[in-house]
Scaffold this active site. Structure first.
Site, PDB file in Angstrom:
ATOM      1  N   SER A 100      35.045  -3.481  36.420  1.00 42.82           N
ATOM      2  CA  SER A 100      36.304  -3.697  35.645  1.00 42.82           C
ATOM      3  C   SER A 100      36.210  -3.063  34.204  1.00 42.82           C
ATOM      4  CB  SER A 100      36.390  -5.403  35.391  1.00 42.82           C
ATOM      5  OG  SER A 100      37.186  -5.668  34.406  1.00 42.82           O
ATOM      6  N   ARG A 140      73.175  17.517  65.963  1.00 42.41           N
ATOM      7  CA  ARG A 140      72.060  17.541  65.052  1.00 42.41           C
ATOM      8  C   ARG A 140      72.519  16.705  63.742  1.00 42.41           C
ATOM      9  NH1 ARG A 140      70.834  23.121  63.741  1.00 42.41           N
ATOM     10  NH2 ARG A 140      69.383  22.322  62.120  1.00 42.41           N
TER      11      ARG A 140
END
Length: 399
Positions: free
Chosen positions: A272, A312
């Protein structure tokens, strides 16, 4: 790689721009050989085109600049390849008969194959680590918990075996997808008309194309049938879900008030910025983060699949790319982190058993009589053995 994607270095080179360009070049280089196999191109020309494509000095800046103008990266790539071709005749033959979607879809399939192979290997490593845990802790009694509360006694071996079962399921999903990865080959609107104009058999060309790339030729082009992409996404999301289960259990069991499991100690990991006593389960936290993100990425692929139009698609196809890339990188990272997490996991069997005995009144409430939690485990050991046997069978199948 972003500082906001911790661990992404584990997926470096799998799905980034460099990998994408390499895959697109592999596709463009394979196509002339496919045409030659179908009788649409001279073999010497095919070899010359292969060399020209593979010899192009990659210019990512040029491709990135041209991608917005074209709407995809294939058009600027083809332009650059033609500019660099040895002569005008060969330049005209580069990419002839294909369309941009053929190249990009197939390139993404090649990238997915590389990534899925990596993920499969990491799942295999995880499976063997879990099998070792399940074997060692087969009879280690611990408190079973349902809906966050004490339930009945279980064993840590059974918990590890359940993790293993899910990992094997996820690996099966990955292998199923790997066996069926398809080439995309349809030309401008899925008819391969330009190939047919040469007098060659377009189906034969598509088959030769697939063979050259080590892919499967589906019955027809899948420009607007996006099942191959959603299958890849589903397998990746399955991996993230199962690794998330393992990570979630580890995070809970490593809480200091439980302290039955810990991640392996690695210098510099889990600290930490302000609290020197902390040893955070960082790998578990990051894998849980991947499990939170994967479903939305898979959902984007399914959303795109449902919004394709015409021969497409417009926009839907384009929205797949960042989601698929992120899901590939995320899953490769999570699978690698999980392999490391399970290999180094520390189990406090004494703490598990002590807690189970202290809570025996609650854990044995279903039975209705007091006693030793170790005497109320049902088929736990048999279930562990069943999963371990499944892993052995899977290993034999791979040999």
């Amino acid at each position: 790689m972003s500082l906001l994607s911790p661990g992404a270095h584990r997926a470096a080179g799998l799905a980034d721009d460099t990998a994408l360009v390499a895959a697109m070049l592999a596709v463009e280089a394979a196509w002339p050989h496919a045409l030659a196999a179908a009788g649409a191109l001279d073999a010497a020309d095919a070899l010359a085109l292969d060399r020209a494509v593979r010899g192009w000095p990659v210019d990512l800046d040029r491709l990135r600049a041209g991608t917005e103008a074209a709407g995809n990266p294939v058009a600027p790539l083809v332009g650059a390849l033609r500019d660099a071709a040895p002569d005008d005749r060969l330049a005209r033959l580069i990419h002839r008969g294909l369309t941009s979607q053929d190249v990009l879809d197939t390139a993404l399939v090649l990238i997915a194959r590389n990534t899925l192979n990596r993920v499969r290997d990491d799942l295999g490593a995880t499976a063997h680590a879990l099998a070792a845990l399940a074997g060692r802790q087969r009879d280690t009694v611990m408190a079973g918990r349902t809906l966050t509360q004490y339930a009945v006694p279980v064993t840590f071996g059974l918990k590890a075996a359940r993790w293993l079962s899910g990992v094997l399921d996820a690996r099966d999903d990955v292998e199923h997808v790997l066996r069926a990865l398809p080439v995309q080959c349809g030309g401008a609107a899925g008819t391969l008309a330009l190939v047919a104009e040469t007098g060659a058999d377009p189906v034969a060309a598509a088959q030769a194309f697939a063979d050259r790339l080590g892919l499967v030729r589906p019955g027809l082009p899948w420009h607007t049938t996006r099942t191959p992409v959603t299958r890849i996404g589903a397998a990746l999301a399955s991996v993230c879900a199962m690794t998330g289960v393992i990570a979630s259990d580890v995070a809970v069991l490593s809480r200091p008030e439980i302290a039955e499991v810990r991640e392996g100690a690695v210098p510099g990991r889990g600290g930490s910025s302000t609290m020197p006593h902390k040893r955070n389960p960082v790998l578990a936290v990051l894998v849980r983060g991947a499990a939170h993100q994967a479903p939305q990425l898979e959902a984007q692929l399914r959303l795109a699949a449902g919004l394709t139009v015409d021969e497409r698609p417009d926009g839907a196809w384009h929205s797949e790319w960042p989601a698929l890339r992120r899901l590939l990188e995320l899953t490769a990272t999570a699978a690698s982190q999980t392999a490391e997490l399970t290999a180094g996991m520390e189990v406090d069997a004494e703490a598990m058993t002590a807690r189970a005995r202290a809570a025996s009144g609650l854990l044995l409430a279903e039975r209705g009589t007091p006693g030793d939690p170790a005497d109320y485990l049902g088929a736990s050991g048999a279930f562990v053995d069943t999963v371990l046997a499944r892993l052995r069978r899977a290993g034999a199948d791979h040999d």
